[in-house]
Design a protein around this motif. Sequence first.
Motif, PDB file in Angstrom:
ATOM      1  N   GLY A   1       0.819  -1.202   0.000  1.00  0.00           N
ATOM      2  CA  GLY A   1       0.000   0.000   0.000  1.00  0.00           C
ATOM      3  C   GLY A   1       0.852   1.251   0.000  1.00  0.00           C
ATOM      4  O   GLY A   1       2.066   1.198   0.212  1.00  0.00           O
TER       5      GLY A   1
ATOM      6  N   SER B   1       0.671   5.876  -1.039  1.00  0.00           N
ATOM      7  CA  SER B   1      -0.041   7.034  -1.582  1.00  0.00           C
ATOM      8  C   SER B   1       0.309   7.213  -3.050  1.00  0.00           C
ATOM      9  O   SER B   1       1.475   7.115  -3.442  1.00  0.00           O
TER      10      SER B   1
ATOM     11  N   ARG C   1     -11.892  -4.092   1.129  1.00  0.00           N
ATOM     12  CA  ARG C   1     -11.385  -2.773   1.474  1.00  0.00           C
ATOM     13  C   ARG C   1     -12.407  -2.036   2.324  1.00  0.00           C
ATOM     14  O   ARG C   1     -13.595  -2.311   2.266  1.00  0.00           O
TER      15      ARG C   1
ATOM     16  N   THR D   1      -9.497   4.885  -2.345  1.00  0.00           N
ATOM     17  CA  THR D   1      -8.817   5.116  -1.075  1.00  0.00           C
ATOM     18  C   THR D   1      -9.479   4.301   0.033  1.00  0.00           C
ATOM     19  O   THR D   1     -10.673   4.413   0.265  1.00  0.00           O
TER      20      THR D   1
ATOM     21  N   MET E   1      -8.443   1.075   3.419  1.00  0.00           N
ATOM     22  CA  MET E   1      -7.560   0.051   3.956  1.00  0.00           C
ATOM     23  C   MET E   1      -7.924  -1.215   3.190  1.00  0.00           C
ATOM     24  O   MET E   1      -9.103  -1.565   3.100  1.00  0.00           O
ATOM     25  N   TYR E   2      -6.941  -1.880   2.642  1.00  0.00           N
ATOM     26  CA  TYR E   2      -7.181  -3.095   1.882  1.00  0.00           C
ATOM     27  C   TYR E   2      -6.777  -4.310   2.711  1.00  0.00           C
ATOM     28  O   TYR E   2      -5.670  -4.369   3.240  1.00  0.00           O
TER      29      TYR E   2
ATOM     30  N   GLY F   1      -4.185  -5.485   7.114  1.00  0.00           N
ATOM     31  CA  GLY F   1      -4.549  -4.412   6.210  1.00  0.00           C
ATOM     32  C   GLY F   1      -3.365  -3.585   5.756  1.00  0.00           C
ATOM     33  O   GLY F   1      -2.371  -3.447   6.461  1.00  0.00           O
ATOM     34  N   THR F   2      -3.475  -3.034   4.562  1.00  0.00           N
ATOM     35  CA  THR F   2      -2.460  -2.128   4.039  1.00  0.00           C
ATOM     36  C   THR F   2      -3.205  -0.931   3.449  1.00  0.00           C
ATOM     37  O   THR F   2      -4.186  -1.094   2.722  1.00  0.00           O
ATOM     38  N   ARG F   3      -2.764   0.257   3.784  1.00  0.00           N
ATOM     39  CA  ARG F   3      -3.485   1.459   3.401  1.00  0.00           C
ATOM     40  C   ARG F   3      -3.142   1.942   1.996  1.00  0.00           C
ATOM     41  O   ARG F   3      -1.979   2.023   1.604  1.00  0.00           O
TER      42      ARG F   3
ATOM     43  N   THR G   1      -3.981   5.220  -0.491  1.00  0.00           N
ATOM     44  CA  THR G   1      -4.514   6.574  -0.569  1.00  0.00           C
ATOM     45  C   THR G   1      -4.317   7.108  -1.980  1.00  0.00           C
ATOM     46  O   THR G   1      -3.191   7.153  -2.477  1.00  0.00           O
TER      47      THR G   1
END
Length: 125
Positions: free
Chosen positions: A9, A11, A38, A90, A92-93, A118-120, A122
Amino acid sequence: QVQLVESGGGSVQAGGSLRLSCVAFGSIYSSYCMAWFRQAPGKEREGVANIDSDGSKTYADSVKGRFTISQDKHQNTLYLEMSSLKPEDTAMYYCAATYNCISASLASTSWWNYWGQGTRVTVSS
């Protein structure tokens, strides 16, 4: 016991791409099926894509044509390649897995027994 660990994850600006990974630790059987869910702030967790034990793939309408789910059986790793990312992506996956592939689906978090941390992701406009 099965432990799932996501990574990848970050940005990115709209239109960009990211590749998420999920490594499964523990006893993994061929009957397992896996999925990506997500959860955006203030919203419920929603299904993104899943791959059944036979290799069949299913995607949420919102990501069809943009996301691709795949797996590496030898490395016990699940992937989610995301392209043409949009701000609405966007969230959390989370990586999920279950032995009950018949009952599990993207329609609900029910029946998915194992979850990663989870991995964010954005996506900015």
